[in-house]
Motif scaffolding. Structure first.
Motif, mmCIF file in Angstrom:
data_model
loop_
_atom_site.group_PDB
_atom_site.id
_atom_site.type_symbol
_atom_site.label_atom_id
_atom_site.label_comp_id
_atom_site.label_asym_id
_atom_site.label_seq_id
_atom_site.Cartn_x
_atom_site.Cartn_y
_atom_site.Cartn_z
ATOM 1 N N GLY A 1 5.108 0.026 -0.732
ATOM 2 C CA GLY A 1 3.792 -0.945 -0.391
ATOM 3 C C GLY A 1 2.743 0.604 -0.214
ATOM 4 O O GLY A 1 1.402 0.472 -0.853
ATOM 5 N N ALA A 2 3.149 1.997 0.445
ATOM 6 C CA ALA A 2 2.712 2.785 0.416
ATOM 7 C C ALA A 2 2.085 2.985 -0.738
ATOM 8 O O ALA A 2 0.957 3.842 -1.648
ATOM 9 C CB ALA A 2 3.335 3.527 0.658
ATOM 10 N N VAL A 3 3.004 3.377 -2.057
ATOM 11 C CA VAL A 3 2.640 4.503 -3.026
ATOM 12 C C VAL A 3 1.109 3.489 -3.327
ATOM 13 O O VAL A 3 0.461 4.241 -4.294
ATOM 14 C CB VAL A 3 3.594 4.752 -4.429
ATOM 15 N N ALA A 4 2.123 1.821 -3.813
ATOM 16 C CA ALA A 4 0.943 0.847 -4.266
ATOM 17 C C ALA A 4 -0.549 1.282 -3.716
ATOM 18 O O ALA A 4 -1.598 1.381 -4.341
ATOM 19 C CB ALA A 4 1.141 0.030 -4.938
ATOM 20 N N GLN A 5 -0.831 1.450 -2.767
ATOM 21 C CA GLN A 5 -1.489 1.630 -1.611
ATOM 22 C C GLN A 5 -2.573 2.511 -1.581
ATOM 23 O O GLN A 5 -3.830 2.773 -2.103
ATOM 24 C CB GLN A 5 -1.863 0.693 -0.298
ATOM 25 N N ILE A 6 -1.834 3.554 -2.153
ATOM 26 C CA ILE A 6 -2.305 5.053 -2.161
ATOM 27 C C ILE A 6 -2.996 5.244 -3.739
ATOM 28 O O ILE A 6 -4.113 5.793 -4.143
ATOM 29 C CB ILE A 6 -0.997 5.986 -1.794
ATOM 30 N N SER A 7 -2.486 4.377 -4.495
ATOM 31 C CA SER A 7 -2.838 4.275 -6.511
ATOM 32 C C SER A 7 -3.325 3.629 -5.819
ATOM 33 O O SER A 7 -4.870 4.071 -6.528
ATOM 34 C CB SER A 7 -1.762 3.564 -6.769
ATOM 35 N N LEU A 8 -4.173 2.037 -5.122
ATOM 36 C CA LEU A 8 -5.260 1.922 -5.430
ATOM 37 C C LEU A 8 -6.785 2.193 -5.145
ATOM 38 O O LEU A 8 -7.609 2.022 -5.355
ATOM 39 C CB LEU A 8 -5.010 0.508 -4.549
ATOM 40 N N ALA A 9 -6.429 2.936 -3.753
ATOM 41 C CA ALA A 9 -7.804 3.357 -3.029
ATOM 42 C C ALA A 9 -8.136 4.498 -3.755
ATOM 43 O O ALA A 9 -9.064 5.014 -3.646
ATOM 44 C CB ALA A 9 -7.029 3.914 -1.509
ATOM 45 N N THR A 10 -6.535 5.114 -4.354
ATOM 46 C CA THR A 10 -7.592 6.506 -4.971
ATOM 47 C C THR A 10 -8.613 6.016 -6.210
ATOM 48 O O THR A 10 -9.114 6.475 -6.638
ATOM 49 C CB THR A 10 -7.153 7.285 -6.062
ATOM 50 N N LEU A 11 -8.063 5.253 -7.076
ATOM 51 C CA LEU A 11 -8.115 4.675 -8.056
ATOM 52 C C LEU A 11 -10.054 4.069 -8.365
ATOM 53 O O LEU A 11 -10.984 4.379 -8.269
ATOM 54 C CB LEU A 11 -7.260 3.195 -8.672
ATOM 55 N N ALA A 12 -9.981 2.924 -6.636
ATOM 56 C CA ALA A 12 -11.181 2.640 -6.348
ATOM 57 C C ALA A 12 -12.491 3.853 -5.883
ATOM 58 O O ALA A 12 -13.912 3.580 -5.909
ATOM 59 C CB ALA A 12 -11.180 1.597 -4.496
ATOM 60 N N SER A 13 -11.846 4.857 -4.998
ATOM 61 C CA SER A 13 -12.658 6.103 -4.696
ATOM 62 C C SER A 13 -13.244 6.771 -5.750
ATOM 63 O O SER A 13 -14.528 7.390 -6.050
ATOM 64 C CB SER A 13 -11.885 7.313 -3.778
#
Length: 562
Positions: free
Chosen positions: A91-103
């Motif tokens: 969950g943490a890895v996926a959330q960090i990846s999603l926030a990074t792509l959006a940013s």
């Protein structure tokens, strides 16, 4: 401003402003972190009136980061991460990846490179440990499945942040190849970890044991601070790593030893003061006038923090088939940023990854998210409970996720002191199938009890952290077994940790019993009174007095002595 009093003026001005605004925000049921950031804005160069020295504040903030990371290491245990398994890691890895792509996408619209957007996204993907634990504790969720998953999530984010703090300066070093810089960094990281964890496992507890045997509290406090700061500086000077990583590893070593609770209780209050200065120093960087120009970037940042991050977390908890009752509160609890976001953003600015505009966007976005998070969490929890009740009826309260079998099945009593009285109390409790946990200052006694298999915490009962480590929050009773224990002060602290625990205290003199009962002690046992009663009982029985008369006389004496 004379140069020789810059430090004093900065500490006085910064901490005073933080105290006032932290108190106000606390009364408004907001996070004190909001007040600390606002205090930094007030004493910063962009506001009229007193201006704190920025370089002095930055050095104090660096100490705050070191002590903060040392505290994270103290409470870091692999079992905490293993307890929530794949959901926290994935969950943490996926959330960090999603926030990074959006940013990356959003910041590209504002003229930043994709790499700058990636670093910024990774910074705002990390939630605040301070805010999260406060929100969970206020809603009584710190020790249930929701709290376990959220805290496990944060452990993964903390590990990710530490790696990023170490790797980012190396991969951006001028004239260096990416892979060679990365390889050298990982090699140094492995050497530092091996040196600290392998050598430290033997040397650090041995060193702290010698200091603890002196019985001098200030020496133990100095020893812990010297370890935290010394290993942090050594990590930077000899291994080329960040001081934050060195402090984290030092905290891990101390945290695995018998000194963890005492180290946290006696040495880390200083961490809180310097951590406040960290937030103040961050607030000093913010120029309120910049919002007129940078508000679109601030809104984009807020969108990632409060929309993209919780949606990603909710999606992952759903994929792992966790109920809405758990997934929605966990997702909302992570919809904020905190200390490590500012550290990563500051590192990015110092390395030229992006400019000051990101701080002008991040700080107001952080203030807004931290302010709204407690209220949104309560609403999310209520909404999730209604959803579960409508879906499953009265069985919605059943949640088999992550429940530890047998936990809490036996009453827990915290016994302070292992002298003759404490030893007898523990023996009686164990014989009655009640689990005692001993709090003891003598390190040799602590090691002896650990060898015998009795749960024991090394530390001073006048520290709330020690009482929490002993499990007072869930305990049914607290026994203060020695007359030398300052029972009044311990009772005041214990009531703040667990208002419902029964507190029994031993005092040497009858005259002190009333004061202890007024302080909140449920039952007081005086050496003078108990000896008088025992002698009187023996004398009456020897004289052949009837049993009814003996009991009535003993009761009369008890009432008189009380």
């Amino acid at each position: 401003m004379p140069h020789d009093i810059n430090l004093i003026l900065t500490l006085a001005g910064g901490l005073s402003a933080a105290l006032v605004l932290g108190f106000i925000t606390q009364k408004l049921r907001l996070s004190p972190l909001v007040g600390y950031l606002l205090a930094g804005i007030i004493v910063g160069p962009h506001s009229p009136g007193f201006v704190a020295d920025a370089s002095t504040a930055a050095q104090c903030a660096e100490i705050g980061v070191i002590l903060l990371m040392f505290g994270v290491g103290l409470h870091f245990h692999l079992k905490d991460l293993l307890a929530v398994g794949a959901i926290a890691t994935g969950g943490a890895v996926a959330q960090i990846s999603l926030a990074t792509l959006a940013s990356m996408g959003l910041l590209h619209l504002f003229g930043f490179s994709f790499f700058s957007g990636a670093v910024y996204g990774m910074a705002i993907a990390v939630a605040s440990t301070v805010v999260l634990t406060r929100v969970l504790a206020d809603n009584h969720d710190l020790h249930n499945p929701t709290g376990h998953v959220a805290l496990g999530w944060l452990v993964v984010e903390d590990i990710f942040t530490i790696l990023l703090l170490v790797l980012l300066p190396s991969v951006l070093s001028p004239g260096g190849e990416f892979w060679s810089a990365l390889g050298m960094t990982l090699l140094k990281l492995a050497a530092l970890s091996a040196f600290t964890l392998v050598a430290g496992q033997k040397l650090i507890p041995l060193f702290l044991g010698y200091v603890a045997r002196t019985g001098t509290r200030d020496l133990f406090t100095l020893a812990v601070l010297a370890l935290a700061l010394g290993i942090a500086v050594a990590a930077a000077e000899f291994f080329g790593a960040s001081m934050a990583l060195g402090a984290f590893l030092a905290g891990m070593v101390v945290g695995q030893s018998e000194f963890s609770a005492r180290a946290a209780a006696e040495a880390l209050p200083l961490r809180d003061a310097f951590a406040v200065l960290f937030f103040v120093s961050v607030g000093m960087l913010f120029d309120p006038a910049s919002l007129a120009q940078d508000w679109p970037l601030m809104l984009a940042t807020l969108f990632v923090i409060m929309v993209v991050k919780p949606l990603g977390a909710l999606l992952m908890t759903s994929l792992f088939r966790r109920p809405v009752k758990l997934g929605l509160p966990v997702a909302v609890s992570l919809a904020q940023v905190g200390e490590f976001s500012f550290i990563l953003a500051g590192l990015g600015i110092s390395l030229g990854v992006f400019d000051q505009r990101v701080n002008n966007a991040l700080i107001p976005a952080a203030i807004i998210s931290i302010t709204l998070n407690p209220m949104l969490y309560r609403k999310a929890k209520e909404l999730a409970q209604r959803w579960e009740k409508r879906k499953h009826g009265d069985h919605a309260e059943h949640d088999a996720c992550l429940v530890v079998p047998g936990e809490g099945s036996r009453a827990r009593v915290v016994v302070v002191g292992y002298g003759p009285v404490g030893r007898s109390c523990c023996s009686i409790l164990q014989h009655s199938s009640i689990q005692p946990v001993v709090v003891e200052m003598n390190i040799d006694t602590v090691r002896q009890l650990r060898g015998e298999g009795l749960p024991v915490v090394h530390g001073d009962a006048m520290q709330a952290e020690v009482l929490r480590e002993a499990g007072l929050e869930k305990a049914e009773a607290l026994l203060l077994t020695s007359a030398s224990i300052p029972a009044g002060e311990v009772t005041h602290i214990a009531r703040a940790v667990n208002p419902h625990a029964r507190i029994l205290a031993h005092t040497a003199f009858v005259s002190g019993a009333k004061a202890l009962r007024d302080a909140g002690v449920d039952a007081v046992f005086s050496g003078e009174r108990e000896v008088a009663l025992a002698m009187a009982e023996y004398l009456l029985r020897s004289a052949g007095a009837p049993e009814a008369y003996v009991q009535s006389e003993l009761e009369r004496v008890r009432e008189k002595l009380d």
